[in-house]
Design an enzyme around this catalytic site. Structure first.
Site, PDB file in Angstrom:
ATOM      1  N   ASN A  95     -41.918 -48.171 -11.303  1.00 40.68           N
ATOM      2  CA  ASN A  95     -41.352 -49.179 -12.186  1.00 40.68           C
ATOM      3  C   ASN A  95     -42.005 -50.533 -11.932  1.00 40.68           C
ATOM      4  O   ASN A  95     -42.969 -50.648 -11.185  1.00 40.68           O
ATOM      5  CB  ASN A  95     -39.828 -49.220 -11.991  1.00 40.68           C
ATOM      6  CG  ASN A  95     -39.088 -49.573 -13.251  1.00 40.68           C
ATOM      7  OD1 ASN A  95     -39.476 -50.475 -13.970  1.00 40.68           O
ATOM      8  ND2 ASN A  95     -38.008 -48.859 -13.516  1.00 40.68           N
ATOM      9  N   HIS A 139     -50.462 -57.537  12.008  1.00 39.61           N
ATOM     10  CA  HIS A 139     -51.189 -58.662  12.593  1.00 39.61           C
ATOM     11  C   HIS A 139     -50.919 -58.689  14.089  1.00 39.61           C
ATOM     12  O   HIS A 139     -49.806 -58.381  14.531  1.00 39.61           O
ATOM     13  CB  HIS A 139     -50.760 -59.974  11.932  1.00 39.61           C
ATOM     14  CG  HIS A 139     -51.035 -59.975  10.455  1.00 39.61           C
ATOM     15  ND1 HIS A 139     -52.289 -60.239   9.937  1.00 39.61           N
ATOM     16  CD2 HIS A 139     -50.244 -59.720   9.399  1.00 39.61           C
ATOM     17  CE1 HIS A 139     -52.239 -60.154   8.620  1.00 39.61           C
ATOM     18  NE2 HIS A 139     -51.008 -59.836   8.265  1.00 39.61           N
ATOM     19  N   GLY A 185     -34.761 -49.389  -6.057  1.00 38.32           N
ATOM     20  CA  GLY A 185     -35.315 -50.714  -6.261  1.00 38.32           C
ATOM     21  C   GLY A 185     -35.312 -51.553  -4.988  1.00 38.32           C
ATOM     22  O   GLY A 185     -34.390 -51.494  -4.182  1.00 38.32           O
ATOM     23  N   THR A 226     -38.296 -48.720   8.640  1.00 41.54           N
ATOM     24  CA  THR A 226     -39.073 -49.150   9.801  1.00 41.54           C
ATOM     25  C   THR A 226     -39.577 -47.990  10.644  1.00 41.54           C
ATOM     26  O   THR A 226     -40.389 -48.193  11.538  1.00 41.54           O
ATOM     27  CB  THR A 226     -38.228 -50.071  10.696  1.00 41.54           C
ATOM     28  OG1 THR A 226     -37.090 -49.326  11.162  1.00 41.54           O
ATOM     29  CG2 THR A 226     -37.761 -51.306   9.948  1.00 41.54           C
ATOM     30  N   LYS A 227     -39.062 -46.778  10.371  1.00 40.69           N
ATOM     31  CA  LYS A 227     -39.481 -45.601  11.148  1.00 40.69           C
ATOM     32  C   LYS A 227     -39.542 -44.399  10.218  1.00 40.69           C
ATOM     33  O   LYS A 227     -39.076 -44.448   9.074  1.00 40.69           O
ATOM     34  CB  LYS A 227     -38.525 -45.338  12.307  1.00 40.69           C
ATOM     35  CG  LYS A 227     -37.121 -44.946  11.881  1.00 40.69           C
ATOM     36  CD  LYS A 227     -36.224 -44.687  13.073  1.00 40.69           C
ATOM     37  CE  LYS A 227     -34.867 -44.172  12.616  1.00 40.69           C
ATOM     38  NZ  LYS A 227     -34.005 -43.844  13.751  1.00 40.69           N
ATOM     39  N   ARG A 256     -31.366 -45.880   7.844  1.00 31.18           N
ATOM     40  CA  ARG A 256     -30.892 -44.795   8.706  1.00 31.18           C
ATOM     41  C   ARG A 256     -30.389 -43.681   7.786  1.00 31.18           C
ATOM     42  O   ARG A 256     -30.127 -43.901   6.597  1.00 31.18           O
ATOM     43  CB  ARG A 256     -29.775 -45.280   9.625  1.00 31.18           C
ATOM     44  CG  ARG A 256     -28.567 -45.805   8.881  1.00 31.18           C
ATOM     45  CD  ARG A 256     -27.458 -46.294   9.799  1.00 31.18           C
ATOM     46  NE  ARG A 256     -26.408 -46.918   9.081  1.00 31.18           N
ATOM     47  CZ  ARG A 256     -25.499 -46.327   8.321  1.00 31.18           C
ATOM     48  NH1 ARG A 256     -25.508 -45.021   8.181  1.00 31.18           N
ATOM     49  NH2 ARG A 256     -24.558 -47.005   7.693  1.00 31.18           N
ATOM     50  N   LYS A 284     -27.067 -39.326   4.606  1.00 34.41           N
ATOM     51  CA  LYS A 284     -26.631 -38.031   4.099  1.00 34.41           C
ATOM     52  C   LYS A 284     -27.775 -37.020   4.218  1.00 34.41           C
ATOM     53  O   LYS A 284     -28.915 -37.349   3.913  1.00 34.41           O
ATOM     54  CB  LYS A 284     -26.219 -38.168   2.626  1.00 34.41           C
ATOM     55  CG  LYS A 284     -25.659 -36.918   2.034  1.00 34.41           C
ATOM     56  CD  LYS A 284     -25.187 -37.162   0.604  1.00 34.41           C
ATOM     57  CE  LYS A 284     -24.502 -35.910   0.084  1.00 34.41           C
ATOM     58  NZ  LYS A 284     -23.928 -36.125  -1.233  1.00 34.41           N
TER      59      LYS A 284
END
Length: 181
Positions: free
Chosen positions: A81, A111, A138, A161-162, A176, A179
């Site tokens: 989108n 960086h 989104g 982040t993981k 996290r 479900k």
């Protein structure tokens, strides 16, 4: 190794390298043309000729920005989108049947924490890999080095982040599992 080879390997590289700067300038011209094109089929053809690889069906709404484009690989039946940012100093690989909501960011650059290296213009990156049948809501941000398995749903506004395996819905900042699917 060239600076481009270092970049793609996730090693420290000089982002001001003349070949990389030239490639980014060429990409900016492609970005401008893509974002001004109203015809969906023409935009799809532009992506097929520009990105590293695509499936036959690819659709992306404007506006789209990236560093190079050539390091982005998407599978069959891809839809993104409005307002995508895919920073591809390392590869971004997305499987088949991906749906990406508006205002998403896939960010491979990193960086150095060392100020002198950072000020000198050195940077590095880590690839992003996204499996088949993935839906990013989104405003999702995917950080460098993340891998998402197949059949993953990422809730709107999440910061991933993981890495996560197959068949999960994830959400939050940091994301996290909310479900099993």
């Amino acid at each position: 190794m060239t600076e481009r080879e270092k970049m793609l390997a996730g090693q420290l590289y000089d982002a001001s390298d003349s070949d990389l700067k030239s490639e980014r300038l060429s990409t900016r011209q492609k970005i401008m043309a893509f974002n001004q094109e109203l015809d969906r089929s023409k935009r799809s053809e532009m992506l097929k000729s520009w990105l590293g690889s695509t499936g036959e069906y690819i659709m992306m709404e404007p506006n789209f920005v990236c560093d190079y484009g050539s390091n982005i690989h998407v599978g069959e039946n891809f839809y993104a989108n409005f307002n995508q940012t895919f920073l591809d100093v390392c590869e971004i690989r997305i499987g088949d049947n991906a749906m990406i909501g508006p205002n998403c960011q896939l960010l491979t650059p990193l960086h150095p924490l060392d100020a002198e290296e950072r000020i000198a213009g050195l940077e590095y990156g880590a690839p992003i890999t996204i499996g088949d049948n993935v839906w990013l809501g989104g405003g999702v941000t995917i950080l460098p080095g993340v891998t998402l398995g197949d059949n993953v749903v990422v809730g709107a506004g999440s910061v991933v982040t993981k890495s996560f395996g197959n068949n999960v819905a994830i959400a939050g900042n940091p994301a996290r599992v909310i479900k099993q699917l």
